[in-house]
Design an enzyme around this catalytic site. Structure first.
Site, PDB file in Angstrom:
ATOM      1  N   ARG A  72       3.723 -54.250 -29.270  1.00 22.63           N
ATOM      2  CA  ARG A  72       5.179 -54.407 -29.395  1.00 22.63           C
ATOM      3  C   ARG A  72       5.814 -53.021 -29.499  1.00 22.63           C
ATOM      4  O   ARG A  72       5.612 -52.308 -30.490  1.00 22.63           O
ATOM      5  CB  ARG A  72       5.512 -55.232 -30.644  1.00 22.63           C
ATOM      6  CG  ARG A  72       6.994 -55.377 -30.928  1.00 22.63           C
ATOM      7  CD  ARG A  72       7.704 -56.238 -29.912  1.00 22.63           C
ATOM      8  NE  ARG A  72       7.154 -57.598 -29.882  1.00 22.63           N
ATOM      9  CZ  ARG A  72       7.283 -58.426 -28.833  1.00 22.63           C
ATOM     10  NH1 ARG A  72       7.948 -58.035 -27.747  1.00 22.63           N
ATOM     11  NH2 ARG A  72       6.750 -59.632 -28.865  1.00 22.63           N
ATOM     12  N   ARG A  94      -0.619 -55.712 -19.204  1.00 21.34           N
ATOM     13  CA  ARG A  94      -0.416 -55.174 -20.553  1.00 21.34           C
ATOM     14  C   ARG A  94      -1.464 -55.673 -21.537  1.00 21.34           C
ATOM     15  O   ARG A  94      -1.511 -55.219 -22.677  1.00 21.34           O
ATOM     16  CB  ARG A  94       1.006 -55.468 -21.050  1.00 21.34           C
ATOM     17  CG  ARG A  94       1.314 -56.939 -21.259  1.00 21.34           C
ATOM     18  CD  ARG A  94       2.706 -57.142 -21.850  1.00 21.34           C
ATOM     19  NE  ARG A  94       2.987 -58.549 -22.094  1.00 21.34           N
ATOM     20  CZ  ARG A  94       3.928 -58.994 -22.896  1.00 21.34           C
ATOM     21  NH1 ARG A  94       4.712 -58.155 -23.543  1.00 21.34           N
ATOM     22  NH2 ARG A  94       4.124 -60.291 -23.049  1.00 21.34           N
ATOM     23  N   HIS A 163       8.728 -51.783 -19.117  1.00 18.12           N
ATOM     24  CA  HIS A 163       9.576 -52.462 -20.113  1.00 18.12           C
ATOM     25  C   HIS A 163       9.854 -51.520 -21.301  1.00 18.12           C
ATOM     26  O   HIS A 163       9.493 -51.804 -22.443  1.00 18.12           O
ATOM     27  CB  HIS A 163       8.789 -53.707 -20.553  1.00 18.12           C
ATOM     28  CG  HIS A 163       9.499 -54.738 -21.360  1.00 18.12           C
ATOM     29  ND1 HIS A 163      10.132 -54.475 -22.553  1.00 18.12           N
ATOM     30  CD2 HIS A 163       9.638 -56.071 -21.169  1.00 18.12           C
ATOM     31  CE1 HIS A 163      10.613 -55.596 -23.055  1.00 18.12           C
ATOM     32  NE2 HIS A 163      10.333 -56.582 -22.224  1.00 18.12           N
ATOM     33  N   ASP A 206      19.966 -60.178 -23.378  1.00 18.38           N
ATOM     34  CA  ASP A 206      18.787 -60.287 -22.511  1.00 18.38           C
ATOM     35  C   ASP A 206      19.307 -60.504 -21.088  1.00 18.38           C
ATOM     36  O   ASP A 206      19.553 -61.630 -20.679  1.00 18.38           O
ATOM     37  CB  ASP A 206      17.899 -61.454 -22.980  1.00 18.38           C
ATOM     38  CG  ASP A 206      16.535 -61.437 -22.299  1.00 18.38           C
ATOM     39  OD1 ASP A 206      16.327 -60.600 -21.400  1.00 18.38           O
ATOM     40  OD2 ASP A 206      15.680 -62.268 -22.678  1.00 18.38           O
ATOM     41  N   GLU A 265      14.855 -51.400 -18.891  1.00 16.21           N
ATOM     42  CA  GLU A 265      13.625 -51.607 -18.124  1.00 16.21           C
ATOM     43  C   GLU A 265      13.825 -51.377 -16.626  1.00 16.21           C
ATOM     44  O   GLU A 265      14.827 -51.805 -16.058  1.00 16.21           O
ATOM     45  CB  GLU A 265      13.124 -53.034 -18.367  1.00 16.21           C
ATOM     46  CG  GLU A 265      13.046 -53.370 -19.850  1.00 16.21           C
ATOM     47  CD  GLU A 265      12.835 -54.850 -20.128  1.00 16.21           C
ATOM     48  OE1 GLU A 265      12.263 -55.546 -19.274  1.00 16.21           O
ATOM     49  OE2 GLU A 265      13.261 -55.313 -21.211  1.00 16.21           O
TER      50      GLU A 265
HETATM   51  O1  TA6 Z   1      12.543 -58.045 -20.805  1.00 17.43           O
HETATM   52  C1  TA6 Z   1      13.151 -58.912 -21.684  1.00 17.43           C
HETATM   53  C2  TA6 Z   1      12.173 -59.987 -22.089  1.00 17.43           C
HETATM   54  O2  TA6 Z   1      11.683 -60.653 -20.962  1.00 17.43           O
HETATM   55  C3  TA6 Z   1      12.885 -60.916 -23.076  1.00 17.43           C
HETATM   56  O3  TA6 Z   1      13.195 -62.163 -22.529  1.00 17.43           O
HETATM   57  C4  TA6 Z   1      12.005 -60.930 -24.293  1.00 17.43           C
HETATM   58  O4  TA6 Z   1      11.320 -62.067 -24.488  1.00 17.43           O
HETATM   59  C5  TA6 Z   1      11.180 -59.670 -24.112  1.00 17.43           C
HETATM   60  O5  TA6 Z   1      11.053 -59.416 -22.751  1.00 17.43           O
HETATM   61  C6  TA6 Z   1       9.858 -59.554 -24.836  1.00 17.43           C
HETATM   62  O6  TA6 Z   1       8.864 -60.340 -24.279  1.00 17.43           O
HETATM   63  P1  TA6 Z   1       7.455 -60.431 -25.002  1.00 17.43           P
HETATM   64  O7  TA6 Z   1       6.603 -61.303 -24.116  1.00 17.43           O
HETATM   65  O8  TA6 Z   1       6.923 -59.036 -25.110  1.00 17.43           O
HETATM   66  O9  TA6 Z   1       7.692 -61.024 -26.359  1.00 17.43           O
END
Ligand code: TA6
Length: 294
Positions: A72, A94, A163, A206, A265
């Protein structure tokens, strides 16, 4: 993220060492231009700190370095798809162990290249052959290039994202420009909306911006700097912050984590696997992001 005190497991050069944090190995770069760290799990940049600056990259204090859970924070490599259009969310890159392919250094910085190619684990979730390379150039700027090549005998389709979680002093004092005039709102079932130029967040966001400008800027009043993000090989740019409720609902983000992060991103967005970018056998695609502080 401060990895400076971790002992080196392997010394590759004066500037580059391998260190271990819990169950994850990281390439640690300490150079007169900048320090950085890249996890081999996920080819995930977890830190980029030009000399005299605070980290440009945000990492969660509760990120799980168990070698299984996507980290994260940092710069997750989302590939061969973006989002929840298939499982696992944001693709398997990832969550995969990458190999260190090479490292090069000079007075302008260090380049670290990691690779991932078809294996039994990838074939189990995506029945195509590929070669992926992540080049991380660490110097006055951070340039990250994901190059993917179709090594199969048939065409395949992909989407993806770099991201990036940017580190900001206070989200209430961070002004984002350059996202462009139109976005797909993931919080309104993908409704297409018109955007404004300048964004100061007051709630969760988002969005997939479909016409981002060449340079996206985040003016950070608290840290008295402006972060710039320049993307290439993308078709959109996502802006995401989970805000208080979202952060509280995530087991790997501290409750107040949303106050100091903002995801900007470099995205190759597709609403489904079938609508992804098609690569012919032998064809490659590069997705880039370049991040700097001014
Ligand atoms: O890029 C934005 C996103 O797709 C959001 O919808 C949010 O869920 C985030 O990524 C994080 O995703 P993750 O799978 O890392 O919890």
């Amino acid at each position: 993220m401060d990895l400076s005190t971790l002992p080196a497991v392997t010394v590759l050069s004066d500037n580059v060492t391998i260190v271990e944090h819990e169950d994850v190995k990281l390439v640690r770069v300490i150079h007169e231009k900048a320090n950085a760290a890249i996890s081999l799990f996920g080819a995930h940049v977890v830190s980029y700190q030009p000399k005299g600056q605070q980290d440009l990259i945000w990492m969660s204090q509760q990120a799980k370095f168990d070698g299984k859970t996507a980290l994260r924070g940092g710069i997750p490599v989302c590939w061969p798809w973006f989002g929840r259009i298939a499982a696992p969310a944001h693709g398997f890159a990832r969550n995969s162990e990458w190999q260190l392919i090479e490292h090069r250094e000079s007075e302008v910085g260090v380049i670290v290249s990691l690779g991932l190619s078809t294996n039994d684990n990838t074939l189990a979730v995506w029945p195509h052959r590929f070669d992926a390379r992540l080049n991380v150039e660490i110097g006055d700027e951070l340039k990250v290039t994901l190059e993917v090549t179709n090594t199969d005998s048939q065409p395949w389709k992909c989407s993806g994202a770099l991201h990036t979680y940017l580190n900001v002093g206070d989200i209430h004092q961070a002004k984002t420009t350059g996202m462009g005039p139109e976005y797909i709102d993931s919080l309104q079932d993908g409704k297409v909306c018109q955007g404004g130029d300048e964004l100061v967040l007051t709630d969760t966001i988002d969005r997939v911006y479909t016409q981002p400008e060449a340079v996206i800027s985040v003016a950070d009043a608290k840290l008295a700097r402006t972060l710039t993000v320049e993307n290439q090989g993308h078709n959109s740019a996502v802006l995401w912050n989970p805000w208080a409720e979202g952060a509280a609902g995530m087991g790997d983000m501290q409750d107040d984590g949303y106050l100091t992060m903002l995801c900007v991103e470099s995205t190759l967005h597709a609403p489904s696997i079938e609508q992804g970018k098609e690569l012919q056998p032998g064809e490659s695609h590069q997705l880039l992001t370049t991040i700097a502080a001014k």
